[in-house]
Scaffold this active site. Structure first.
Site, PDB file in Angstrom:
ATOM      1  N   SER A 176       0.775  -1.230   0.000  1.00  0.00           N
ATOM      2  CA  SER A 176       0.000   0.000   0.000  1.00  0.00           C
ATOM      3  C   SER A 176       0.813   1.289   0.000  1.00  0.00           C
ATOM      4  O   SER A 176       0.238   2.376  -0.104  1.00  0.00           O
ATOM      5  CB  SER A 176      -0.961   0.016   1.202  1.00  0.00           C
TER       6      SER A 176
ATOM      7  N   LYS B 100      -5.479   4.504   8.688  1.00  0.00           N
ATOM      8  CA  LYS B 100      -4.374   5.293   8.128  1.00  0.00           C
ATOM      9  C   LYS B 100      -4.678   6.784   8.178  1.00  0.00           C
ATOM     10  O   LYS B 100      -3.770   7.600   8.366  1.00  0.00           O
ATOM     11  CB  LYS B 100      -4.087   4.826   6.707  1.00  0.00           C
TER      12      LYS B 100
END
Length: 346
Positions: free
Chosen positions: A234, A279
């Site tokens: 990611s 996140k």
């Protein structure tokens, strides 16, 4: 010694043992939580130089910890989630296989990021095909117990190939039950195994493994990316953004603290990731002012099965609203979207 005193001591010892077990007894369960927002200027050098301009790009992570009887309840905290071993490890069967898979994802994302950044900046690079990377092995495969997740298959029956498409074409030309000899690399050591091909879907022969191309990249202008303990795919998009910015020598950030996430493809497509709400929380805690979120399109088939599923961008907006942050969430479908947005910063 009085009986009452003995009972007290037993009680205290029992309590201490319970506390120790509560903190340290591992459960087959994991807690996912907001991780860290890592400044990429600390990890990346281009032409042996670090980025010294004001502001920074940040990759964001999800923290994964094995639960204990006491930490199990953390799953009820905001932006925390509990997952089983099966949900976490997926097709992998051991933590070692899982770690190997995460390392491959990271290595692959680094290669894709460097390729895209150099291609976009018009700089020279060379991509070398190393073979097929084994991602998973079906239980019924003849190669189960012979190949491992993380192996790189370099040849079939002594023949080498230039892509996974060529690899699969060769296998399909064989017969179900026919022996196939595989040459592979594991931890830098070559090996050879032979096993019969199994019947796959559509009644075609196969090894019973999932695979992707395993490549390495060399560049005319040197670039290094140190990932330490970080794994997974990611961070690819943010890696590409940091490398590209240093290659072109433009101050695209204008002093902003910019976090983000997303996989990256060599064609510039930014892909969906998991745990984006965690996140966003990590980015907000680190003081980010902008957060790039993949604006992925939900496949109609998946949408039908999961009607409540939202794009990463929508999930990130929701998380930002829950936190009450002034963080600006920016949707990006492609690498060029991010560059265009940054060029408009004042």
């Amino acid at each position: 010694m009085k009986k009452q005193t003995v009972l007290k001591r037993i009680g205290w010892v029992s309590l201490i043992l319970l506390i120790i077990l509560g903190f340290f007894l591992p459960l087959p369960y994991y807690i996912e939580a907001p991780g860290s927002a890592v400044h990429l200027s600390e990890l990346i050098e281009v032409n042996n130089q670090k980025d010294k301009n004001a502001g920074s790009y940040m990759l964001t992570t999800v923290s994964i910890r094995q639960a204990t009887p006491l930490t199990y309840w953390m799953k009820y905290l905001p932006f925390h989630e509990g997952v089983t071993e099966e949900e976490l490890f997926g097709m992998t069967t051991t933590s070692e296989e899982y770690d190997n898979l995460q390392k491959y994802y990271m290595d692959s994302s680094i290669n894709a990021a460097i390729e895209l950044a150099y291609q976009t900046a018009g700089e020279t690079y060379t991509l070398t095909y190393n073979g097929i990377y084994v991602m998973s092995i079906l239980p019924g495969s003849g190669f189960a117990g012979k190949l491992e997740i993380g192996d790189t298959v370099s040849a079939l029956d002594g023949q080498t190939f230039k892509s996974s498409a060529e690899f699969m074409d060769y296998v399909k030309q064989q017969k179900i039950g026919q022996d196939l000899t595989v040459t592979y690399q594991r931890d830098g050591i070559a090996g050879v195994v032979t096993a019969p091909l199994m019947e796959m879907e559509q009644k075609v022969p196969g090894l019973g493994i999932s695979l992707v191309d395993h490549t390495t990249i060399k560049t005319a202008i040197p670039v290094t990316i140190k990932t330490d303990e970080i794994g997974g795919p990611s961070a690819g998009f943010m890696f590409a953004l940091q490398v590209y910015t240093q290659l072109v020598g433009e101050d695209l950030r204008q002093g902003q603290e910019i976090a983000g996430t997303g996989t990256i493809s060599p064609d510039g497509t930014i892909g969906r990731i998991g745990g984006i709400e965690k996140k966003v929380a990590a980015a907000d805690k680190e003081g980010a002012t902008i957060f790039f979120a993949p604006d992925d399109t939900i496949d109609p088939v998946i949408r039908k099965q999961y009607p409540a599923l939202q794009s990463n961008y929508q999930e990130a907006l929701k998380a930002a609203a829950e936190i009450g942050t002034e963080l600006t969430v920016v949707p990006v479908k492609s690498f060029q979207d991010a560059i265009d947005y940054l060029k408009e910063l004042k």
